[in-house]
Write an enzyme that holds these catalytic residues in place. Sequence first.
Site, PDB file in Angstrom:
ATOM      1  N   LYS A  22       1.378  13.554  -2.402  1.00  0.00           N
ATOM      2  CA  LYS A  22       0.504  12.651  -1.538  1.00  0.00           C
ATOM      3  C   LYS A  22       1.286  11.578  -0.828  1.00  0.00           C
ATOM      4  O   LYS A  22       1.168  11.367   0.441  1.00  0.00           O
ATOM      5  CB  LYS A  22      -0.627  11.808  -2.387  1.00  0.00           C
ATOM      6  N   ASN A  23       2.201  10.995  -1.684  1.00  0.00           N
ATOM      7  CA  ASN A  23       3.022   9.913  -1.076  1.00  0.00           C
ATOM      8  C   ASN A  23       4.128  10.245  -0.075  1.00  0.00           C
ATOM      9  O   ASN A  23       4.577   9.470   0.431  1.00  0.00           O
ATOM     10  CB  ASN A  23       3.312   8.829  -2.134  1.00  0.00           C
ATOM     11  N   CYS A 117      -6.950  -4.843  -2.805  1.00  0.00           N
ATOM     12  CA  CYS A 117      -6.834  -3.724  -3.785  1.00  0.00           C
ATOM     13  C   CYS A 117      -7.016  -4.003  -5.310  1.00  0.00           C
ATOM     14  O   CYS A 117      -6.316  -5.005  -5.610  1.00  0.00           O
ATOM     15  CB  CYS A 117      -5.457  -2.976  -3.376  1.00  0.00           C
ATOM     16  N   ARG A 122      -1.380  -6.801  -2.881  1.00  0.00           N
ATOM     17  CA  ARG A 122      -0.614  -5.785  -1.957  1.00  0.00           C
ATOM     18  C   ARG A 122      -0.859  -6.561  -0.489  1.00  0.00           C
ATOM     19  O   ARG A 122      -1.472  -5.812   0.302  1.00  0.00           O
ATOM     20  CB  ARG A 122      -1.232  -4.642  -2.293  1.00  0.00           C
ATOM     21  N   ASP A 305       3.632   3.973 -11.011  1.00  0.00           N
ATOM     22  CA  ASP A 305       2.569   5.023 -10.698  1.00  0.00           C
ATOM     23  C   ASP A 305       2.389   5.833 -12.081  1.00  0.00           C
ATOM     24  O   ASP A 305       1.615   6.692 -12.165  1.00  0.00           O
ATOM     25  CB  ASP A 305       2.559   5.779  -9.457  1.00  0.00           C
ATOM     26  N   ARG A 397      -8.685  11.251  -4.857  1.00  0.00           N
ATOM     27  CA  ARG A 397      -7.771  10.577  -3.815  1.00  0.00           C
ATOM     28  C   ARG A 397      -6.700  11.170  -4.291  1.00  0.00           C
ATOM     29  O   ARG A 397      -5.798  11.285  -3.052  1.00  0.00           O
ATOM     30  CB  ARG A 397      -7.893   9.039  -3.802  1.00  0.00           C
TER      31      ARG A 397
HETATM   32  C1  UD1 Z   1       3.577   2.740  -2.562  1.00  0.00           C
HETATM   33  C2  UD1 Z   1       2.824   3.834  -3.053  1.00  0.00           C
HETATM   34  C3  UD1 Z   1       2.174   3.647  -4.223  1.00  0.00           C
HETATM   35  C4  UD1 Z   1       3.174   2.873  -5.160  1.00  0.00           C
HETATM   36  C5  UD1 Z   1       3.734   1.600  -4.621  1.00  0.00           C
HETATM   37  C6  UD1 Z   1       5.190   1.190  -5.696  1.00  0.00           C
HETATM   38  C7  UD1 Z   1       2.564   5.232  -1.060  1.00  0.00           C
HETATM   39  C8  UD1 Z   1       1.379   5.426  -0.098  1.00  0.00           C
HETATM   40  N1  UD1 Z   1       2.078   4.280  -2.135  1.00  0.00           N
HETATM   41  O1  UD1 Z   1       2.859   1.652  -2.346  1.00  0.00           O
HETATM   42  O2  UD1 Z   1       1.677   4.837  -4.955  1.00  0.00           O
HETATM   43  O3  UD1 Z   1       2.455   2.253  -6.635  1.00  0.00           O
HETATM   44  O4  UD1 Z   1       4.785   2.288  -3.820  1.00  0.00           O
HETATM   45  O5  UD1 Z   1       6.113   2.161  -6.038  1.00  0.00           O
HETATM   46  O6  UD1 Z   1       3.608   5.537  -1.010  1.00  0.00           O
HETATM   47  N2  UD1 Z   1       4.922  -6.301  -1.159  1.00  0.00           N
HETATM   48  C9  UD1 Z   1       4.613  -7.580  -0.189  1.00  0.00           C
HETATM   49  N3  UD1 Z   1       4.678  -7.576   1.117  1.00  0.00           N
HETATM   50  C10 UD1 Z   1       4.685  -6.464   1.700  1.00  0.00           C
HETATM   51  C11 UD1 Z   1       4.712  -5.167   0.977  1.00  0.00           C
HETATM   52  C12 UD1 Z   1       4.708  -5.031  -0.202  1.00  0.00           C
HETATM   53  O7  UD1 Z   1       4.633  -8.423  -0.887  1.00  0.00           O
HETATM   54  O8  UD1 Z   1       4.519  -6.473   2.945  1.00  0.00           O
HETATM   55  C13 UD1 Z   1       4.587  -6.265  -2.482  1.00  0.00           C
HETATM   56  C14 UD1 Z   1       3.529  -5.564  -3.209  1.00  0.00           C
HETATM   57  O9  UD1 Z   1       2.525  -6.452  -3.148  1.00  0.00           O
HETATM   58  C15 UD1 Z   1       3.928  -5.241  -4.481  1.00  0.00           C
HETATM   59  C16 UD1 Z   1       5.459  -4.651  -4.045  1.00  0.00           C
HETATM   60  O10 UD1 Z   1       5.756  -5.395  -2.785  1.00  0.00           O
HETATM   61  O11 UD1 Z   1       4.043  -6.019  -5.721  1.00  0.00           O
HETATM   62  C17 UD1 Z   1       5.493  -3.144  -3.910  1.00  0.00           C
HETATM   63  O12 UD1 Z   1       4.630  -2.580  -3.085  1.00  0.00           O
HETATM   64  P1  UD1 Z   1       5.063  -1.417  -2.122  1.00  0.00           P
HETATM   65  O13 UD1 Z   1       6.227  -0.745  -2.621  1.00  0.00           O
HETATM   66  O14 UD1 Z   1       5.012  -1.986  -0.795  1.00  0.00           O
HETATM   67  O15 UD1 Z   1       3.931  -0.613  -2.314  1.00  0.00           O
HETATM   68  P2  UD1 Z   1       3.026   0.476  -1.241  1.00  0.00           P
HETATM   69  O16 UD1 Z   1       4.206   0.988  -0.308  1.00  0.00           O
HETATM   70  O17 UD1 Z   1       1.801  -0.274  -0.836  1.00  0.00           O
END
Ligand code: UD1
Length: 417
Positions: A22-23, A117, A122, A305, A397
């Site tokens: 999925k990711n 979320c 996030r 995850d 999902r």
């Molecule tokens: C992706 C995965 C999700 C997984 C996560 C962590 C997809 C579609 N989803 O989510 O399944 O659980 O990686 O491995 O690939 N953060 C910020 N600012 C930002 C972006 C992130 O503060 O602009 C923080 C988030 O709140 C979190 C951390 O960084 O605490 C990591 O999040 P991130 O790696 O961005 O997760 P996703 O990419 O949303």
Amino acid sequence: MDKLLIHGGSPLAGEVRISGAKNAALPIMCASLLSAAPLRLTNVPHLRDVTTLLNLLGGMGIAVSLDEKLGLELDAGRLHTPLAPYELVKTMRASILVLGPLLARCGEARVSLPGGCAIGQRPVDLHIKGLQAMGADIRVEHGYIIARAERLKGARIASDLVTVTGTENLMMAACLGEGTTVIENAAREPEVVDLAACLKAMGANIEGAGSGMIRIEGVSALSGAEHRIMPDRIETGTFLVAAAATGGSVRLRNTSARILEAVLDKLREAGAKITAEDDAIVLEMDGPPTSVNLRTAPYPAFPTDMQAQFMALDCIARGTAVLTETIFENRFMHALELQRLGADIEISGNTAVVKGVAQLDGATVMATDLRASASLVIAGLVAKGETVVERIYHLDRGYECIEEKLSQLGARIKRIH
Ligand code: UD1
């Protein structure tokens, strides 16, 4: 609303095919926005998040077709509306992945903020800051990110936090930028590498994907391409944990041990015997599992995850486990539901202490997010008697035909409409 009814107690045994990730599928589908020529994808999982993204892309003018082998073709030749509306984005945070490609290809984008979320705040500030560093003019108005840029310019982008979709968004945007972009402290997840492979097949100039520093040399246009989506390492891990927790033995096809080493190490620690084949993994479990401690962190460390699924295993393991969640601040909601099945768990901040009990007892529990749902299914498979998992739309999902695959492995599980 659909529910799952599980009669626990049978060890999983047999063979099952793992779906495409999925990711990886979600960002790669968004990469189709970068080119006027079609992108052909195989091994795309049949999931609700994929359907949501197809609806989102369809609304922008992308032509979607399926061939006789279920290959998915995305043709953004007539992309006309660079807009991601709230109604779709609110159901799937990964929709933010259209922002970088839209801005790079159309020079403008309106993308709804994903909002809160269940597993934490996030935010998407790092996506926005990265695009601003590349010269984009971005403001947030009425809950929408409104972005403009004539042509994005190469930049050096660094942040303290590692973000997976942030890295992917910026990597895609930089492909059509002018000059060189360097992403420091980039996410090293295998899905980032898979996206880079697809972008390279489309003609992008990318080096270093899979390391902490990615370098992208912008080109003026990308072509069409064909790409096969990598296997889902989280689905793989979930089935392996389910097999280990039930004392079973399984062979998972169409997957690879190389993409989940940290998870396999923990399963070995729990007592599983694991054999890696070319494109399959075999797990054999003899007796009840031993407790395993874990701490989540960005790849290649243990993935957030998979934390919930290991908590379910630790509930019935010999010993006491300490689980530390460092990525998302509110990712222990499954603990309360596991307690309803008789688990002994104490939460303090981002740490959970799980004392293994001899047996869980079936009950009605409620799924709260995608991976939490998977942990409740695993707990239901080991619990004595009947477990009902409610709100399984979360599972749909991210897991393709989960109850069919588990039934194939001998589980007594069925969906009630
Ligand atoms: C992706 C995965 C999700 C997984 C996560 C962590 C997809 C579609 N989803 O989510 O399944 O659980 O990686 O491995 O690939 N953060 C910020 N600012 C930002 C972006 C992130 O503060 O602009 C923080 C988030 O709140 C979190 C951390 O960084 O605490 C990591 O999040 P991130 O790696 O961005 O997760 P996703 O990419 O949303």
